[in-house]
Enzyme design. Structure first.
Site, PDB file in Angstrom:
ATOM      1  N   ASN A   1       2.628  -5.670  -1.156  1.00 59.60           N
ATOM      2  CA  ASN A   1       2.352  -5.008  -2.423  1.00 59.60           C
ATOM      3  C   ASN A   1       2.144  -6.029  -3.539  1.00 59.60           C
ATOM      4  O   ASN A   1       2.748  -7.107  -3.545  1.00 59.60           O
ATOM      5  CB  ASN A   1       3.416  -3.966  -2.781  1.00 59.60           C
ATOM      6  CG  ASN A   1       4.838  -4.479  -2.755  1.00 59.60           C
ATOM      7  OD1 ASN A   1       5.138  -5.477  -2.092  1.00 59.60           O
ATOM      8  ND2 ASN A   1       5.721  -3.812  -3.463  1.00 59.60           N
ATOM      9  N   VAL A   2       1.254  -5.665  -4.444  1.00 56.73           N
ATOM     10  CA  VAL A   2       0.889  -6.525  -5.582  1.00 56.73           C
ATOM     11  C   VAL A   2       0.942  -5.661  -6.831  1.00 56.73           C
ATOM     12  O   VAL A   2       0.064  -4.814  -7.046  1.00 56.73           O
ATOM     13  CB  VAL A   2      -0.514  -7.133  -5.380  1.00 56.73           C
ATOM     14  CG1 VAL A   2      -0.882  -8.004  -6.581  1.00 56.73           C
ATOM     15  CG2 VAL A   2      -0.569  -7.960  -4.091  1.00 56.73           C
ATOM     16  N   GLU A   3       2.004  -5.851  -7.619  1.00 60.20           N
ATOM     17  CA  GLU A   3       2.206  -5.003  -8.791  1.00 60.20           C
ATOM     18  C   GLU A   3       1.485  -5.573 -10.016  1.00 60.20           C
ATOM     19  O   GLU A   3       0.841  -6.631  -9.954  1.00 60.20           O
ATOM     20  CB  GLU A   3       3.713  -4.834  -9.019  1.00 60.20           C
ATOM     21  CG  GLU A   3       4.360  -4.124  -7.830  1.00 60.20           C
ATOM     22  CD  GLU A   3       5.844  -3.859  -7.984  1.00 60.20           C
ATOM     23  OE1 GLU A   3       6.465  -4.419  -8.929  1.00 60.20           O
ATOM     24  OE2 GLU A   3       6.380  -3.092  -7.167  1.00 60.20           O
TER      25      GLU A   3
ATOM     26  N   CYS B   1      -0.204  -0.911  -3.415  1.00 60.79           N
ATOM     27  CA  CYS B   1       0.688  -0.863  -2.257  1.00 60.79           C
ATOM     28  C   CYS B   1       0.238  -1.897  -1.219  1.00 60.79           C
ATOM     29  O   CYS B   1      -0.931  -2.302  -1.180  1.00 60.79           O
ATOM     30  CB  CYS B   1       0.672   0.516  -1.621  1.00 60.79           C
ATOM     31  SG  CYS B   1       1.685   1.749  -2.445  1.00 60.79           S
TER      32      CYS B   1
ATOM     33  N   GLU C   1      -0.386  -1.438   1.775  1.00 59.18           N
ATOM     34  CA  GLU C   1      -1.436  -0.888   2.645  1.00 59.18           C
ATOM     35  C   GLU C   1      -2.824  -1.094   2.048  1.00 59.18           C
ATOM     36  O   GLU C   1      -3.815  -1.165   2.775  1.00 59.18           O
ATOM     37  CB  GLU C   1      -1.178   0.613   2.900  1.00 59.18           C
ATOM     38  CG  GLU C   1       0.041   0.910   3.752  1.00 59.18           C
ATOM     39  CD  GLU C   1       1.350   0.976   2.966  1.00 59.18           C
ATOM     40  OE1 GLU C   1       1.400   0.486   1.813  1.00 59.18           O
ATOM     41  OE2 GLU C   1       2.319   1.523   3.507  1.00 59.18           O
TER      42      GLU C   1
ATOM     43  N   CYS D   1       4.050   5.396   2.043  1.00 57.62           N
ATOM     44  CA  CYS D   1       4.006   6.473   1.049  1.00 57.62           C
ATOM     45  C   CYS D   1       2.864   7.436   1.375  1.00 57.62           C
ATOM     46  O   CYS D   1       2.001   7.152   2.220  1.00 57.62           O
ATOM     47  CB  CYS D   1       3.857   5.905  -0.365  1.00 57.62           C
ATOM     48  SG  CYS D   1       2.193   5.371  -0.791  1.00 57.62           S
TER      49      CYS D   1
ATOM     50  N   CYS E   1      -0.717   6.217   0.986  1.00 56.81           N
ATOM     51  CA  CYS E   1      -1.091   5.205   1.977  1.00 56.81           C
ATOM     52  C   CYS E   1      -1.267   5.795   3.362  1.00 56.81           C
ATOM     53  O   CYS E   1      -1.998   5.245   4.184  1.00 56.81           O
ATOM     54  CB  CYS E   1      -0.103   4.055   1.947  1.00 56.81           C
ATOM     55  SG  CYS E   1      -0.300   3.110   0.419  1.00 56.81           S
TER      56      CYS E   1
HETATM   57  N1  THU Z   1       5.028   0.484  -1.735  1.00 54.48           N
HETATM   58  C1  THU Z   1       4.132  -0.003  -0.828  1.00 54.48           C
HETATM   59  O1  THU Z   1       3.615  -1.127  -0.981  1.00 54.48           O
HETATM   60  N2  THU Z   1       3.818   0.765   0.252  1.00 54.48           N
HETATM   61  C2  THU Z   1       4.409   1.955   0.531  1.00 54.48           C
HETATM   62  O2  THU Z   1       3.994   2.624   1.483  1.00 54.48           O
HETATM   63  C3  THU Z   1       5.569   2.392  -0.257  1.00 54.48           C
HETATM   64  C4  THU Z   1       5.637   1.793  -1.619  1.00 54.48           C
HETATM   65  C5  THU Z   1       5.330  -0.331  -2.927  1.00 54.48           C
HETATM   66  C6  THU Z   1       4.688   0.159  -4.190  1.00 54.48           C
HETATM   67  C7  THU Z   1       5.570  -0.492  -5.246  1.00 54.48           C
HETATM   68  O3  THU Z   1       5.075  -1.817  -5.474  1.00 54.48           O
HETATM   69  C8  THU Z   1       6.928  -0.586  -4.571  1.00 54.48           C
HETATM   70  O4  THU Z   1       6.718  -0.355  -3.187  1.00 54.48           O
HETATM   71  C9  THU Z   1       7.934   0.435  -5.087  1.00 54.48           C
HETATM   72  O5  THU Z   1       7.421   1.717  -5.029  1.00 54.48           O
END
Ligand code: THU
Length: 134
Positions: A49-51, A60, A62, A93, A96
């Protein structure tokens, strides 16, 4: 020509996901995620994940995985795993699951806390590419 390995090394795939998780950029949630998948030609693709300071546009793990899939030659996802910051198996999630459906379809196998399950059980009655051609 596509090929699926006769036995899948889920432990090795999970290790790839853990390595990706350690590359996550998650300063806002503090919740790093890593994913890894096998492609039907034997490739492994991964993502983290890259916020973003604009929270809603964070990516996410994915998202990175499907981007790598497409940008490294395409193909179909056959096996997928996702881990949290402790390296424990995590469910993808909802959004995804839809991304995975596009590139893996209902038969994509997911490693989940409840065992290995097809995506059809994680995303029942999925909307997908077939609906657009009906
Ligand atoms: N996140 C993912 O990267 N993939 C998922 O399937 C579940 C959630 C990340 C998004 C966010 O950066 C962090 O988890 C918290 O929600």
């Amino acid at each position: 020509m596509t090929s699926t390995p006769p036995t899948v090394d889920w432990t090795a795939l999970r290790e790839e996901a853990r390595a990706a998780m350690r590359r996550a950029y998650a300063p806002y949630s503090g919740y790093p995620v890593g994913v890894a998948a096998l492609v039907d030609d034997g490739r492994v693709v991964t993502g983290c994940n890259v916020e973003n300071a604009s929270y809603g546009v964070g990516l996410c793990a994915e998202c990175g995985l499907v981007s790598q899939l497409q940008n490294s030659g395409g193909g179909r996802l056959t096996h997928f795993t996702c881990v949290d910051g402790n390296g424990e198996i995590l469910v993808p999630c909802g959004r995804c699951r839809q991304l995975l459906y596009e590139f893996g379809g209902p038969d994509l196998l997911l490693e989940t806390p409840a065992g290995i399950l097809p995506l059809s059980e994680m995303l029942p009655q999925a909307f997908g590419p077939d609906h657009l051609s009906k």
